[in-house]
Design an enzyme around this catalytic site. Structure first.
Site, short mmCIF file in Angstrom:
data_model
loop_
_atom_site.label_atom_id
_atom_site.label_comp_id
_atom_site.label_asym_id
_atom_site.label_seq_id
_atom_site.Cartn_x
_atom_site.Cartn_y
_atom_site.Cartn_z
N CYS A 89 17.70 17.87 13.15
CA CYS A 89 18.85 17.07 13.57
C CYS A 89 18.49 15.72 14.19
O CYS A 89 19.29 14.78 14.13
CB CYS A 89 19.70 17.85 14.58
SG CYS A 89 20.03 19.56 14.13
N THR A 146 8.81 4.35 -3.90
CA THR A 146 10.09 3.67 -4.11
C THR A 146 10.01 2.21 -3.69
O THR A 146 9.36 1.85 -2.72
CB THR A 146 11.21 4.38 -3.35
OG1 THR A 146 10.80 4.59 -1.99
CG2 THR A 146 11.53 5.72 -3.98
N GLU A 203 11.05 10.39 0.87
CA GLU A 203 10.91 11.54 1.77
C GLU A 203 11.61 12.78 1.23
O GLU A 203 11.23 13.91 1.52
CB GLU A 203 11.46 11.21 3.16
CG GLU A 203 10.53 10.37 4.01
CD GLU A 203 10.40 8.95 3.50
OE1 GLU A 203 9.33 8.35 3.67
OE2 GLU A 203 11.38 8.43 2.91
N GLU A 233 22.23 -4.44 8.78
CA GLU A 233 20.91 -5.02 8.52
C GLU A 233 20.95 -6.19 7.55
O GLU A 233 19.92 -6.73 7.18
CB GLU A 233 19.98 -3.93 7.96
CG GLU A 233 19.75 -2.77 8.93
CD GLU A 233 18.74 -1.75 8.43
OE1 GLU A 233 18.30 -1.87 7.25
OE2 GLU A 233 18.39 -0.84 9.19
N ASP A 270 2.75 7.28 5.50
CA ASP A 270 4.02 6.57 5.31
C ASP A 270 3.83 5.08 5.54
O ASP A 270 4.72 4.39 6.02
CB ASP A 270 5.12 7.12 6.24
CG ASP A 270 6.49 6.53 5.92
OD1 ASP A 270 6.73 6.17 4.77
OD2 ASP A 270 7.33 6.43 6.84
#
Length: 726
Positions: free
Chosen positions: A627, A258, A199, A85, A323
């Site tokens: 998962c 954050t 999170e 990124e 979020d």
């Protein structure tokens, strides 16, 4: 002449005299050089090229007339397997960039030759604290050093000539699940860095460190801590008045907030702008009893870079519960509004509205939705506050809402062209089914959001082919060419899917973007006409940059699929999933060729399925709860290990891997804190079932073709219904 103009003039003079030429000290970047960046357009000296983060290159040798001659100049294999990124920094013919696990590379910008590499040796087990892949968005270069934040919370300073460690400092409490993925910024010899981890349950802050020594100069907390312990500053005392102590957020997730990505700096106003993230937990009824705005969540905050003190703030999503971070790219520009030239800051955060603010005062100027938005009807022009469509949102019942937590726009940078007056947004239309988690307990799951994620997952037992078709029909990305004066979209380039790369605009009337399909594409910046493309063998999420060496212009981009949606979505094409990460550079007349991509992997014969339908269904639900965020929806992963393709030896060790952490040194920690042996057995049964389903799909047949055609039609109908009814 003012002192700032004197520094600008000296920077130009130095360039003319060759002080910053090929024989200069490597990485000789300072404030005067960044302020005078337009005087040396061949370099890309800072994250957004300039402090204003416009990501516009004044170079015009590659333009709408010459673009047909653009070809690959060189490529550098970086030996990475995860998402890339980073924005490369280019200084005097050297590229400084970063890869997965916070590794750093110095590369000859003309040839692609690696000059040095640095591996901070992040413990792979720390990757479990990185919500959205072990990515890094780039380095900063300053006075002969290269600075990078690491996934495990260190700030590292390296010698730009050799890559040798100069100093490192720990910026976090290592007992907390913090991480760093963002690029540092450097202002007045201070390295500014934030972190992620909301999170998982942390309290946000941004810090400044002395560039010479690594000593912390100041820290700005973004949310208040435990009220019984007092407040670190008057800023926190003010913010605490917007939180309800009955929520005990400091014990239930830390509050979040954050500063995990975007920053910008105005040297004339001496203001540092930071974007603040979401709440922890997301759910405001759990976090603060839905009482108060919860400052400084989802806010743009202007700080005094000398002291770290609050100057002004603007909150994009008061009392956020979706979020909807405001950590997305911020752009500084001077634009004419109502006949008056205004100094503005512009942002398209996750919540779907494009904001224009006065960057000196934080005064709200305007906001309009740039994607489909259902959580709010509009932003009140009198107050600058969003008008929510339902004050209860998903508190009482699950609700399909636009945008999704992935946002109408995520971290992928925008670009602003002063020639067209347009902001180019890598936007996406994604819905999400929100529902309140009943009986939420902090620490019961590593993700502490107080949102029932099962409501957003496909029902256990649903045919994965149907899920795949619906996802691809619903999840769309586009380039939105946005007029910030008129607050409207001027043109759009529609993509097949979301999570495409960041933007670069140039004086050659060009707009560059990499996409999830594995292409770097050039468009006309004034009307969006597609002019050129090159295959890259893997999806692109990073933003391109442009630079020049010996008068020859290049366009370069990091290539490597990954990131939040890249991991969890499972929707990228598989053709390039075995191609490692690369840095590609293009120039006019370039004739280099990428090597052939390796063939797709062969599915091993899966073990016989011996589990009951109930056990497989349980495993389906558990897999998607624990998962899928890393290994993909329906166990389809183009980034990490695709668990349908497990080898016999892996099947035999499944419990030791999943429960005991046999592969923790590879990043796969044990999950026995959250999963029992029966749970692991059920997940294993589900993965075996997925392998058998994939085997049948690969075998083909007319009935599969008919089924997929029918699913495709159904998916389009579902997508249409969602758009018109949500």
């Amino acid at each position: 002449m003012g002192s700032r103009n004197v520094r600008h003039a000296l920077a130009i003079a130095a360039l003319v005299l060759g002080i910053h030429g090929a024989q200069a000290t490597p990485g000789a970047v300072d404030e005067a050089r960044i302020i005078g960046a337009d005087g040396e357009p061949g370099n890309w000296l800072a994250h957004g090229r300039t402090y204003g983060e416009q990501r516009f290159s004044p170079l015009d040798g590659i333009n709408a007339d010459t673009i047909g001659k653009l070809g690959l100049a060189w490529y550098a294999d970086l030996g990475t397997r995860r998402g890339l990124e980073a924005t490369p920094i280019v200084v005097d013919g050297v590229i400084y960039t970063t890869g997965d696990w916070s590794r750093v590379y110095a590369i000859d910008a003309a040839t692609g030759k690696t000059l040095w590499t640095y591996d901070p040796k992040v413990p792979r087990a720390w990757g479990v604290n990185a919500c959205c892949d072990v990515v890094n968005r780039g380095a900063a270069v300053w006075k002969g050093r290269v600075y990078v934040g690491t996934i495990d919370g260190r700030l590292v300073a390296l010698d730009a000539a050799t890559g040798q460690l100069a100093w490192e400092t720990l910026t976090i409490d290592p007992s907390k699940p913090y991480s760093i993925t963002g690029a540092p910024r450097i202002v007045k010899d201070k390295v500014i860095i934030g972190n992620g981890g909301a999170e998982y349950g942390v309290r946000g802050y941004v810090s400044a460190y002395d560039a010479n020594t690594g000593q912390m100069v100041w820290r700005f907390w973004t949310v208040p801590g435990d009220p019984s312990r007092g407040y670190e500053s008057p800023d926190m005392e003010m913010a605490a008045k917007t939180w309800n102590p009955a929520g005990e957020w400091w014990n239930k997730g830390g509050g979040g907030g954050t500063v995990w990505d975007s920053m910008a700096y105005d040297p004339d106003l001496n203001l540092l702008y930071v974007g603040v993230g979401n709440g922890a937990p997301w759910n405001r009824w759990e976090r603060s009893k839905a009482d108060g705005d919860n400052l400084f969540l989802s806010s743009i905050v202007a700080l005094d870079p000398d002291t770290g003190r609050h100057v002004w703030h603007y909150q994009t999503t008061p009392s956020e519960t979706f979020d909807y971070t405001a950590t997305q790219h911020m752009i500084l520009a001077d634009i004419t509004l109502g006949g008056q030239l205004r100094k503005v800051i512009m942002q398209a955060p996750k919540n779907g509205f494009f904001y224009v603010l006065d960057r000196a005062t934080g005064q709200f100027i305007s906001a309009e939705n740039y994607v489909h938005v259902t959580w709010a009807t509009h932003v009140d022009p009198a107050t600058g506050r969003p008008v929510e469509s339902d004050p209860n949102q998903y508190r009482d019942e699950k609700k399909l809402i636009f945008p999704a937590p992935f946002g109408g726009h995520n971290w992928q940078p925008m670009s602003y062209s002063p020639l067209t007056g347009l902001v180019y947004i890598p936007a996406q239309d994604l819905p999400f089914t929100y529902a309140q988690e009943k009986g939420f307990e902090y620490g019961r799951h590593p993700w502490n959001m107080a949102v029932d994620m099962a409501a957003a997952m496909p029902p256990p037992g649903q045919d994965p082919a149907l899920t795949r078709n619906v996802m691809r029909a619903i999840a769309k990305g586009h380039i939105g060419a946005w007029d910030p004066v008129a607050q409207k979209e001027v043109w759009r380039v529609q993509h097949d899917g979301p999570w495409n790369g960041g933007m670069l605009s140039t004086a050659g009337n060009l707009l560059f973007q990499g996409n999830a399909k594995g292409e770097l594409v050039a468009y006309r910046a004034d009307n969006g006409q597609r002019l050129w493309s090159a295959p890259t063998q893997s999806g692109i999420v990073a933003p391109p940059v442009s630079y020049a060496v010996d008068g020859e212009q290049y366009v370069a981009v990091m290539v490597g699929w990954g990131g939040a949606l890249g991991l969890a979505g499972g929707i990228a094409p598989r053709e390039g999933d075995q191609v490692g990460g690369r840095l590609l550079a293009f120039k006019l007349g370039g004739s280099a060729q990428l090597p052939p991509a390796p063939p797709p992997p062969v599915l091993p014969q899966p073990p016989a399925q011996t589990a009951s339908a109930d056990t497989i269904g349980k495993g389906d639900a558990l897999y998607h709860a624990y998962c899928s965020v890393c290994h993909g929806l329906n166990a389809e992963s183009p980034t990490l290990a695709d668990l349908r393709y497990m080898q016999p030896g892996t099947h035999a060790l499944f419990d030791k891997i999943v429960l005991d952490g046999l592969y923790k040194d590879l990043g796969m920690v044990g999950w026995s804190k959250y999963l029992s042996a029966d749970d692991a057995n059920a997940i294993h049964a589900y993965l075996i079932e997925r392998a058998h389903q994939t085997q049948r799909e690969q075998a083909g047949g007319w009935w599969l073709a008919v089924k997929n055609w029918a699913y495709g039609v159904l998916a389009k109908l579902v997508a249409w219904f969602i758009q018109v009814t949500a």
